[in-house]
Motif scaffolding. Sequence first.
Motif, PDB file in Angstrom:
ATOM      1  N   GLU A  50       0.835  -1.202   0.000  1.00 54.04           N
ATOM      2  CA  GLU A  50       0.000   0.000   0.000  1.00 54.04           C
ATOM      3  C   GLU A  50       0.868   1.250   0.000  1.00 54.04           C
ATOM      4  OE1 GLU A  50      -3.298   0.034  -0.363  1.00 54.04           O
ATOM      5  OE2 GLU A  50      -3.320  -2.158  -0.382  1.00 54.04           O
ATOM      6  N   GLN A  71      -8.287   3.362   7.098  1.00 52.82           N
ATOM      7  CA  GLN A  71      -8.456   2.649   5.828  1.00 52.82           C
ATOM      8  C   GLN A  71      -7.204   1.832   5.501  1.00 52.82           C
ATOM      9  OE1 GLN A  71      -9.104   5.259   2.489  1.00 52.82           O
ATOM     10  NE2 GLN A  71      -9.605   3.583   1.107  1.00 52.82           N
ATOM     11  N   ASN A  74      -6.871  -1.112   7.963  1.00 55.38           N
ATOM     12  CA  ASN A  74      -7.820  -2.179   7.625  1.00 55.38           C
ATOM     13  C   ASN A  74      -7.348  -2.978   6.413  1.00 55.38           C
ATOM     14  OD1 ASN A  74      -9.478  -1.492   9.753  1.00 55.38           O
ATOM     15  ND2 ASN A  74     -10.925  -0.338   8.502  1.00 55.38           N
ATOM     16  N   LYS A  75      -6.873  -2.287   5.379  1.00 57.91           N
ATOM     17  CA  LYS A  75      -6.378  -2.985   4.181  1.00 57.91           C
ATOM     18  C   LYS A  75      -5.220  -3.918   4.522  1.00 57.91           C
ATOM     19  CE  LYS A  75      -7.393   0.112   0.334  1.00 57.91           C
ATOM     20  NZ  LYS A  75      -6.785   0.981  -0.694  1.00 57.91           N
ATOM     21  N   LYS A  77      -4.595  -5.065   7.536  1.00 57.77           N
ATOM     22  CA  LYS A  77      -4.950  -5.888   8.704  1.00 57.77           C
ATOM     23  C   LYS A  77      -3.908  -5.743   9.814  1.00 57.77           C
ATOM     24  CE  LYS A  77      -7.686  -9.262   6.196  1.00 57.77           C
ATOM     25  NZ  LYS A  77      -7.622  -9.114   4.788  1.00 57.77           N
TER      26      LYS A  77
END
Length: 172
Positions: A50, A71, A74-75, A77
């Motif tokens: 990311e 965000q 969460n992506k 984890k």
Amino acid sequence: MTKPTASFKAIIDRFNSNLWHFHVIVPKETALKFIDGNDKRVVCTLNQTESFQAALMPLGDGNFFININKQLRNKLKVNDGDEILVSLVKDYSEYGLPLPDEFKELLEQDLAGSDIFHSLTPGKQRTLLYIIGKPKAAELRIRNGIAVLEHLKQTNGNIEYKLLNLTIKNTV
């Protein structure tokens, strides 16, 4: 021009603050490779998956930090206390955030709006680009871009965020 790069492992940490929340610490010696005067912009990649544009923010003890929003967490984890791989590259982009194609076109068509937008500080430009670029749908990005330019012209570049939000909401 060679772009400075660095990779290191960091722990996701949390500030006890209402302003800043989750972040990773960038050691001073690493951060200084990327700082050029007031320019502290980098492209940060977490766990090699990311990537996002960010600023190196001073921590107060000589080190720096980069905010990690919900965000992204969460992506990936990940949460408070998790170790992640951080890779940094100097950000030489014009605005420090992506310029949505739709807004680029609007700037080319609306020279008065473009002049006002380009007279703003880089931080205000980034805030507006974030607002414009946030929606996934192109028609919403166009609507937001039109509203931003109209607001800038109406206020002579003095951004009033409550009024801007109303302008965005009422633009069709």
